[in-house]
Design an enzyme around this catalytic site. Sequence first.
Site, short mmCIF file in Angstrom:
data_model
loop_
_atom_site.label_atom_id
_atom_site.label_comp_id
_atom_site.label_asym_id
_atom_site.label_seq_id
_atom_site.Cartn_x
_atom_site.Cartn_y
_atom_site.Cartn_z
N GLU A 26 0.87 -1.17 0.00
CA GLU A 26 0.00 0.00 0.00
C GLU A 26 0.91 1.23 0.00
OE1 GLU A 26 -2.36 2.70 3.17
OE2 GLU A 26 -2.51 0.53 3.49
N ARG A 30 0.89 10.34 -0.31
CA ARG A 30 1.13 11.65 0.27
C ARG A 30 2.54 12.17 0.00
NH1 ARG A 30 0.61 8.53 5.57
NH2 ARG A 30 2.73 8.23 6.34
N LYS A 114 -10.98 -0.11 7.63
CA LYS A 114 -9.69 0.04 8.30
C LYS A 114 -9.93 0.67 9.67
CE LYS A 114 -5.79 3.26 7.70
NZ LYS A 114 -5.03 4.04 6.69
#
Length: 211
Positions: A26, A30, A114
């Site tokens: 993952e 950012r 999540k």
Amino acid sequence: MVVVDDAAQGIGVATALAENGLPVAEVTFRTAGARAAIEAIATDRPDVLVGAGTVVTPAQVDEAVAAGARFLVSPGISRAVVERAQEVGVPIVPGCATASDIMTALELGVTTVKLFPAGVVGGVAALRALSAPFPQVRFVPTGGVSAANLAEFLAVPSVLAVGGSWMVEKTLVAAGDWAEVGRRTREAVEMAAPAAAQTVTTPSAPEEASR
């Protein structure tokens, strides 16, 4: 959960993960190099399931998918983000920290969420508490997960998988220390193996729940 600055780092991480038994990455969306890293992994390492994390706007959904992300992860629950992901047909795991968040996810047709930040909102105790009123929900706890508590999180029946960054610590990535990334990855895979075997062999567990 991978933080990389460019395509080369992305390939380095993906290779170290895959060669040590964990072909999933993952890439957090950012950094300036996140898109390039996802593109490189999707192109050069098709054996690695690459996704984009920290997706917080519908525009980022489009950007990540265009780069080759095969799944999306968000730190919170946003109707606009989830609905855009559903429109383009890419699985998304939105962040949830409360019962209200989970109810919003269910309203959107999402049953895998999540738990974030897991370590702050109660960890394993929170997972067990939230699982009671939402037995149909599977959780992916992140934020506070480490080699020290990995097995404890995976022992919770409602946990589908966990996410963490200790294996791909940014200092290791910056230094190109793929040997240490590989060692930590192997260690994590070995620790997760008993939980994975239990999930696969449990008749009531959904097929997609293998970790």
